[in-house]
Design an enzyme around this catalytic site. Sequence first.
Site, PDB file in Angstrom:
ATOM      1  CG  HIS A 145      -4.314   4.361  -0.773  1.00  0.00           C
ATOM      2  ND1 HIS A 145      -3.336   3.398  -0.727  1.00  0.00           N
ATOM      3  CD2 HIS A 145      -4.586   4.554  -2.090  1.00  0.00           C
ATOM      4  CE1 HIS A 145      -3.036   3.032  -1.969  1.00  0.00           C
ATOM      5  NE2 HIS A 145      -3.788   3.706  -2.800  1.00  0.00           N
ATOM      6  CG  ASP A 167      -1.898   1.126   1.195  1.00  0.00           C
ATOM      7  OD1 ASP A 167      -1.489   2.261   0.888  1.00  0.00           O
ATOM      8  OD2 ASP A 167      -3.090   0.884   1.442  1.00  0.00           O
ATOM      9  CG  HIS A 168       1.523   4.078  -3.281  1.00  0.00           C
ATOM     10  ND1 HIS A 168       0.407   3.612  -3.913  1.00  0.00           N
ATOM     11  CD2 HIS A 168       1.461   5.423  -3.351  1.00  0.00           C
ATOM     12  CE1 HIS A 168      -0.307   4.630  -4.335  1.00  0.00           C
ATOM     13  NE2 HIS A 168       0.309   5.737  -4.015  1.00  0.00           N
TER      14      HIS A 168
END
Length: 487
Positions: free
Chosen positions: A244, A181-182
């Site tokens: 996110h 999950d950047h």
Amino acid sequence: MKLDSMTFVLFGATGDLAKRKIFPALYNLFLDGKFPHSFSIIGLGRRSWSDNTFQAHIEESLKTFSRRLESNTASIEKFLRAFRYVALDVTNGETYEKLLDMIQQRERELSIPENRLFYLSVSPEFVDVITSNINQSGLGSTTGWKRLIIEKPFGHDLLSAQELNQKLLQTFKEEEIYRIDHYLGKTMVQNLEAIIFANPILQVLRNNQCISNIQITASETVGVEERASYYDQSGALRDMVQNHMLQLLMMTAMHLPKSRNAKHIREQKIKVMENLRPLGKKTIDLHVVRGQYESGEIHGESVVGYKEEPGITPCTVNDTFVAARLWIDDYFWNGVPFYIRTGKRMKEKSTRIVIEFKNSFNDLYAVENREINPNILVIEIGPNEGISLQLNSKNALNYNKIEPILTQFSSDQKDVPEAYELLLFDALRGDATFFASWKEVELSWRWVQPILEAFKNNDLPLHSYSAGSMGPDASDQLLKEDGFIWW
Ligand code: NAD
């Protein structure tokens, strides 16, 4: 720190993500000495490329996208020498034998142990077939460690995520799986835990006695760009909220972990999700706002509405904006609303967390029934990073009126590592703290699932908003009902 020698196997090596993010991240780690002494990187794609063509492609990617490019060409040459290319159709089990031969040959040449990191930078439909081929071909039967990095999306609803996870578990153990999950790779998100727990003055105020509400915003100015066909199926709820936004919520609301390792931090994050009040069918429309952008103007430029975007179904009811009010039913957060909002084609590009404090001494300072401003702590995650605290103070030049003053810290560190750099370094050293665990992903889908169904059944109004605004009026109304505004 000494890292284990290893082989990095990149599926989707000719793709866009590899070019823009993965190669530059690996190169910057290499320049910083955050790489094992001996390593081999095998790129895989459909195109029939030679090693030389592949290495030239990587060099081009570094020149275009790396945040640094060492003027010393020897370092880039040394880096590129580690790369090999194998053309492979991921659906064809037989070609994996060729890959295994290549990996073993490189392991012998470099005298490195069978530590293998598989990175799947491919469309989600291939994840299942690749992991089962890794299993059947013997690629996954290593005498060293093995790890799997996978990109989002992890499923498209609760059931598909559960099925996907079951399939992965046939080849990899949970502790071997690194779900990217950047947002968790952003420096300020990784810093949240320290801001909250390494500052006793904030720690003591983090409760329902002192905090009135918390707001998490992730707004974008861009539209669907080249991702129309994906986005029209996904929408903001799947694309941003399930992963996110809920990860940001977990990082903001979690309680003090026993230690700072992955196990204890994940335990605390999971508790947040377990205590997140589920939305029942009848309550969704009270707490969730769905929106879609119409044409408008952003930074002086006219842009078309979502329905007019190329590649979008003209009568689509897809969500490009979601706002929601959430409640965490635990001792500390009881009664504190958390608001989240995210959308495309909004007024500004910004990801931020705002903590608004209660005004206990309002009566003493309120003038003509006008309340003083609340204390507000703002944590800017991107594109600018920083922290600001709004306090109240007398202004001697303005009849000693109480006015807000801002104390600010903004990070002007040059060369801050990119999210993919931090995440890949963690994966290389086997630290899964900033990757999403299965339990987090599953609980997130569980919370989102009834909203997905309500959207699908059109149980909720689809509010329109002008491109260049901060979303539909209904989103402001959500806070107004509780006496708040979006900051
Ligand atoms: P892309 O379409 O540019 O690249 C896909 C890669 O998969 C290419 O290397 C292609 O050769 C390979 N591939 C496709 N079919 C194959 C087959 N049958 N056999 C072997 N290789 C095959 O996609 P991308 O933008 O690089 O993204 C990869 C994945 O990462 C996406 O599907 C998405 O899930 C995820 N992702 C991408 C981004 C992004 O910014 N690009 C952001 C988040 C997540």
